[in-house]
Scaffold this active site. Structure first.
Site, PDB file in Angstrom:
ATOM      1  N   TYR A  89      -6.417   2.504   2.356  1.00 51.74           N
ATOM      2  CA  TYR A  89      -6.322   1.687   1.143  1.00 51.74           C
ATOM      3  C   TYR A  89      -7.456   0.757   0.454  1.00 51.74           C
ATOM      4  O   TYR A  89      -7.925   0.092   1.488  1.00 51.74           O
ATOM      5  CB  TYR A  89      -4.956   0.859   1.018  1.00 51.74           C
ATOM      6  CG  TYR A  89      -4.825   0.300  -0.417  1.00 51.74           C
ATOM      7  CD1 TYR A  89      -4.189   0.817  -1.578  1.00 51.74           C
ATOM      8  CD2 TYR A  89      -5.298  -1.243  -0.635  1.00 51.74           C
ATOM      9  CE1 TYR A  89      -4.198   0.180  -2.887  1.00 51.74           C
ATOM     10  CE2 TYR A  89      -5.071  -1.694  -1.966  1.00 51.74           C
ATOM     11  CZ  TYR A  89      -4.644  -0.853  -2.838  1.00 51.74           C
ATOM     12  OH  TYR A  89      -4.626  -1.680  -4.182  1.00 51.74           O
ATOM     13  N   THR A 109     -14.569  38.961 -31.102  1.00 55.40           N
ATOM     14  CA  THR A 109     -15.275  38.602 -29.842  1.00 55.40           C
ATOM     15  C   THR A 109     -16.853  37.789 -30.528  1.00 55.40           C
ATOM     16  O   THR A 109     -17.156  38.341 -31.675  1.00 55.40           O
ATOM     17  CB  THR A 109     -15.939  39.764 -28.912  1.00 55.40           C
ATOM     18  OG1 THR A 109     -16.513  40.771 -29.838  1.00 55.40           O
ATOM     19  CG2 THR A 109     -14.608  40.495 -28.447  1.00 55.40           C
ATOM     20  N   HIS A 110     -17.299  36.924 -29.867  1.00 54.81           N
ATOM     21  CA  HIS A 110     -18.553  36.178 -30.765  1.00 54.81           C
ATOM     22  C   HIS A 110     -18.070  35.686 -31.956  1.00 54.81           C
ATOM     23  O   HIS A 110     -18.878  35.399 -32.839  1.00 54.81           O
ATOM     24  CB  HIS A 110     -19.723  37.362 -30.605  1.00 54.81           C
ATOM     25  CG  HIS A 110     -19.894  38.096 -29.411  1.00 54.81           C
ATOM     26  ND1 HIS A 110     -20.694  37.425 -28.487  1.00 54.81           N
ATOM     27  CD2 HIS A 110     -19.624  39.197 -29.053  1.00 54.81           C
ATOM     28  CE1 HIS A 110     -20.896  38.261 -27.389  1.00 54.81           C
ATOM     29  NE2 HIS A 110     -20.106  39.466 -27.809  1.00 54.81           N
ATOM     30  N   SER A 153      -5.981  13.791 -48.473  1.00 55.56           N
ATOM     31  CA  SER A 153      -7.066  12.968 -48.417  1.00 55.56           C
ATOM     32  C   SER A 153      -6.991  11.713 -49.441  1.00 55.56           C
ATOM     33  O   SER A 153      -6.391  12.036 -50.362  1.00 55.56           O
ATOM     34  CB  SER A 153      -8.300  13.920 -48.625  1.00 55.56           C
ATOM     35  OG  SER A 153      -9.252  13.141 -49.356  1.00 55.56           O
ATOM     36  N   GLN A 209      -6.144   0.790  -7.450  1.00 51.58           N
ATOM     37  CA  GLN A 209      -5.430   0.319  -8.700  1.00 51.58           C
ATOM     38  C   GLN A 209      -5.870   0.736  -9.988  1.00 51.58           C
ATOM     39  O   GLN A 209      -4.967   1.020 -11.125  1.00 51.58           O
ATOM     40  CB  GLN A 209      -5.385  -1.336  -8.640  1.00 51.58           C
ATOM     41  CG  GLN A 209      -4.635  -1.993  -9.774  1.00 51.58           C
ATOM     42  CD  GLN A 209      -4.726  -3.367  -9.466  1.00 51.58           C
ATOM     43  OE1 GLN A 209      -3.858  -4.057  -8.438  1.00 51.58           O
ATOM     44  NE2 GLN A 209      -5.219  -4.400 -10.338  1.00 51.58           N
ATOM     45  N   GLU A 242      -6.443  19.065 -35.332  1.00 49.00           N
ATOM     46  CA  GLU A 242      -7.561  18.281 -34.963  1.00 49.00           C
ATOM     47  C   GLU A 242      -7.654  17.317 -34.003  1.00 49.00           C
ATOM     48  O   GLU A 242      -8.471  17.022 -33.013  1.00 49.00           O
ATOM     49  CB  GLU A 242      -8.235  17.431 -36.114  1.00 49.00           C
ATOM     50  CG  GLU A 242      -8.585  18.563 -37.403  1.00 49.00           C
ATOM     51  CD  GLU A 242      -9.131  17.912 -38.628  1.00 49.00           C
ATOM     52  OE1 GLU A 242     -10.255  17.939 -38.901  1.00 49.00           O
ATOM     53  OE2 GLU A 242      -8.233  17.718 -39.161  1.00 49.00           O
ATOM     54  N   LYS A 255      -6.748  17.909 -51.144  1.00 48.28           N
ATOM     55  CA  LYS A 255      -6.704  18.399 -49.722  1.00 48.28           C
ATOM     56  C   LYS A 255      -5.425  18.517 -49.104  1.00 48.28           C
ATOM     57  O   LYS A 255      -4.579  17.630 -49.247  1.00 48.28           O
ATOM     58  CB  LYS A 255      -7.771  17.304 -49.140  1.00 48.28           C
ATOM     59  CG  LYS A 255      -9.116  17.321 -49.342  1.00 48.28           C
ATOM     60  CD  LYS A 255      -9.964  18.651 -48.857  1.00 48.28           C
ATOM     61  CE  LYS A 255     -10.384  18.612 -47.519  1.00 48.28           C
ATOM     62  NZ  LYS A 255     -11.048  17.866 -46.966  1.00 48.28           N
ATOM     63  N   ASN A 257       0.823  -1.346   0.086  1.00 45.62           N
ATOM     64  CA  ASN A 257       0.010   0.004  -0.115  1.00 45.62           C
ATOM     65  C   ASN A 257       0.897   1.096   0.231  1.00 45.62           C
ATOM     66  O   ASN A 257       0.549   2.297  -0.742  1.00 45.62           O
ATOM     67  CB  ASN A 257      -1.079   0.009   1.144  1.00 45.62           C
ATOM     68  CG  ASN A 257      -1.779  -1.093   1.285  1.00 45.62           C
ATOM     69  OD1 ASN A 257      -1.856  -1.969   0.304  1.00 45.62           O
ATOM     70  ND2 ASN A 257      -2.571  -1.391   2.124  1.00 45.62           N
ATOM     71  N   ASN A 316      -5.265  18.461 -44.888  1.00 44.68           N
ATOM     72  CA  ASN A 316      -5.758  18.616 -43.890  1.00 44.68           C
ATOM     73  C   ASN A 316      -5.107  18.868 -42.454  1.00 44.68           C
ATOM     74  O   ASN A 316      -3.951  18.390 -42.240  1.00 44.68           O
ATOM     75  CB  ASN A 316      -6.604  17.172 -43.517  1.00 44.68           C
ATOM     76  CG  ASN A 316      -7.789  16.870 -44.743  1.00 44.68           C
ATOM     77  OD1 ASN A 316      -8.348  18.047 -45.123  1.00 44.68           O
ATOM     78  ND2 ASN A 316      -7.928  15.700 -45.003  1.00 44.68           N
TER      79      ASN A 316
HETATM   80  N1  ARG Z   1      -1.496  -3.545  -7.176  1.00 50.38           N
HETATM   81  C1  ARG Z   1      -2.032  -2.875  -6.250  1.00 50.38           C
HETATM   82  C2  ARG Z   1      -2.464  -1.265  -6.473  1.00 50.38           C
HETATM   83  O1  ARG Z   1      -1.985  -0.990  -7.670  1.00 50.38           O
HETATM   84  C3  ARG Z   1      -1.004  -2.678  -5.134  1.00 50.38           C
HETATM   85  C4  ARG Z   1      -1.272  -2.388  -3.692  1.00 50.38           C
HETATM   86  C5  ARG Z   1      -1.891  -4.016  -3.415  1.00 50.38           C
HETATM   87  N2  ARG Z   1      -2.283  -3.857  -1.975  1.00 50.38           N
HETATM   88  C6  ARG Z   1      -3.015  -4.481  -1.513  1.00 50.38           C
HETATM   89  N3  ARG Z   1      -3.316  -4.630  -0.148  1.00 50.38           N
HETATM   90  N4  ARG Z   1      -3.652  -5.598  -2.172  1.00 50.38           N
HETATM   91  O2  ARG Z   1      -3.064  -0.767  -5.929  1.00 50.38           O
END
Ligand code: ARG
Length: 481
Positions: free
Chosen positions: A331, A169-170, A291, A336, A304, A297, A124, A299
């Site tokens: 966490y 403007t506009h 094109s 993830q 874009e 063309k 974590n 482009n």
């Molecule tokens: N792959 C996990 C993530 O990106 C890492 C942390 C995982 N921690 C856990 N307690 N499972 O968040």
């Protein structure tokens, strides 16, 4: 660990994972990009546990060497080059995530000693640290690229000299401005973007290592060691926040999205100005496409695509905000999902900023057409009203009198400057011979003689100031460039 390729958490499980679930919950297919950061953070952690007496000096040296060996130069290049395709070694690994991968590979490199690395830490805090390091590098790279775009705009502004164009403007012709003044408007936007990234970087630069899974490391680690080694300003102050905070990622994508919005406005203007209807510029062939159907063309694909990709940058902001908003501390695996929007933002921004400075430098403006457009369509009407103000006419009345004269000219098919004094006098006795000098293009530009206005001398000052600010930014070197 009984078998070398085991999971990091198999002890309490009796049954194997469902195969589809196992594959689906893995993050290694994308978080392998954090390998350089994971190695750096692991080395920093190794130093902390060595200082806490868990590793001898010799074991630390072996572990640091082993960690360096885990990341082959090929992987390092791929990760830093924002490669979307993982190198073969990564693709074939059974690792659940980048943290697991490093542990497995380190075991291959240095044997049992590798299993001491995870002492007193949690994935974590690792992922929180890796992401901070990754975003910090991305910010540094972005800052350097923004300087290049700013320079290209400033160079074009210098080359434009005293050339004029209509402002809108506009999207209706409003008043004439210097082309340089228009270009410097974008420089102002970039400077705000730049400061947003710098600001986000300051808040980001604290180290989560030592926060443990949620409550802080279970060993009395000196967290300042890791913070110093990794170039952070210090350790994060709260373990629960540190392991679940992704504000830094959100702020980065927000800053990138505002930048994207500015790029998109620029792109939209250039797309318009490159049309036959405007004809203000010739698209550089090196940055345009043809094109397959219409042979004539050319482009504006670059502008874009840049306009389109800004939507994608905003998409990352929405994904991250929605992801974070309902999460209880601390966490949660939801986090993830916060990685890929960041990677996508980095890749998208990197791509745009790789071509935008070159494209900007290659632009060739049709100053003749811009100037001609600035000279017609009553862009001097406000200057004409101001002329009357100088003759003592209250502005509201002056506005009315010039409005009447404009209507007369529209019917007649001419400009204010083409009228005779007699004609003008029908609309106001205050009109005199000196009127004509006050409504030339030059006079119309120069009457905007205020700081930030388009008078030639003001724009000259603004251009010099912008150049100086760019030089000051270039002086502040950004590490990850
Ligand atoms: N792959 C996990 C993530 O990106 C890492 C942390 C995982 N921690 C856990 N307690 N499972 O968040």
């Amino acid at each position: 660990m009984s078998e070398p390729l085991g999971k990091m958490w198999s002890g309490r499980f009796r049954e194997p994972l469902d195969v589809a679930f196992e594959a689906w919950q893995r993050s290694f297919p994308f978080d392998w990009r954090l390998l350089p950061q994971e190695i750096a953070a692991s080395k920093a952690h190794a130093r902390m546990i060595a200082a806490a007496g868990i590793l001898t000096e010799n074991e630390l040296a072996v572990m640091l060497r082993g960690l360096d060996a885990v990341i082959s130069s090929e992987m390092d290049r791929a990760a830093k080059g924002h490669g979307r395709a993982a190198p073969a070694m990564v693709a074939s690994s059974p690792a659940e995530d980048v943290h697991h991968f490093v542990e497995l590979e380190l075991t291959q490199q240095i044997g049992e000693l590798a299993l001491k690395l995870h002492t007193g830490r949690s994935r974590n805090e690792q992922i929180a640290t890796d992401m901070r390091l990754f975003v910090r590098d991305a910010i540094d790279a972005t800052l350097n690229k923004l300087q290049a775009w700013m320079k290209a705009l400033i160079d074009q502004a210098r080359k434009a000299g005293d050339a004029a164009m209509p402002s809108y403007t506009h999207l209706q012709r409003a008043e004439p401005v210097l082309v340089a003044h228009w270009l410097l408007a974008y420089v102002s936007m970039i400077e705000r973007d730049y400061s947003r990234f710098v600001d986000a970087r300051k808040r980001l630069n604290l180290c989560p290592l030592g926060s443990g899974a949620v409550a802080g490391a279970t060993l009395a680690l000196d967290r300042r060691i890791a913070a110093d080694v990794l170039g952070f300003d210090g350790p994060t102050p709260n373990s629960m926040d540190a392991t679940s905070d992704r504000d830094f990622a959100l702020e980065f994508t927000q800053a990138a999205s505002v930048l994207g919005i500015h790029i998109s406005r620029f792109a939209e203007e250039l797309t318009l100005y490159s049309t036959a209807e405007f004809g203000f510029l010739d698209l550089p062939e090196t940055f345009s496409t043809g094109s397959s159907a219409m042979p004539q063309k050319k482009n504006p694909d670059l502008t874009e695509l840049a306009r389109g990709k800004s939507g994608r940058l905003l998409g990352s902001v929405v994904t991250l905000s929605t992801l974070i908003k309902g999460l209880p501390l601390a966490y949660n695996k939801d986090l993830q999902e916060g990685q890929e929007p960041v990677f996508d933002t980095v890749d998208t921004l990197d791509g745009i900023l790789q071509v935008l400075p070159g494209f900007t430098a290659a632009l060739r403006f049709r100053f003749d057409r811009m100037q001609a457009a600035a000279e017609s369509g009553f862009l001097n009407a406000m200057a004409a009203a101001t002329y009357l103000v100088h003759k003592g006419v209250p502005f509201r009345k002056a506005h009315e009198k010039v409005g009447n004269a404009v209507r007369y000219c529209v019917d007649k098919g001419c400009e204010l400057g083409d009228l005779t004094l007699d004609e003008l006098k029908q609309f106001g006795a205050e009109f005199e011979d000196d009127f004509f000098a006050d409504v030339t293009l030059k006079a119309t530009l120069d009457c905007h003689d205020v700081i930030g206005g388009t008078a030639m001398r003001q724009v000259k000052v603004a251009l010099a100031a912008a150049k100086e600010r760019l030089a000051a930014l270039s002086g502040a070197v950004h590490a990850g460039a």
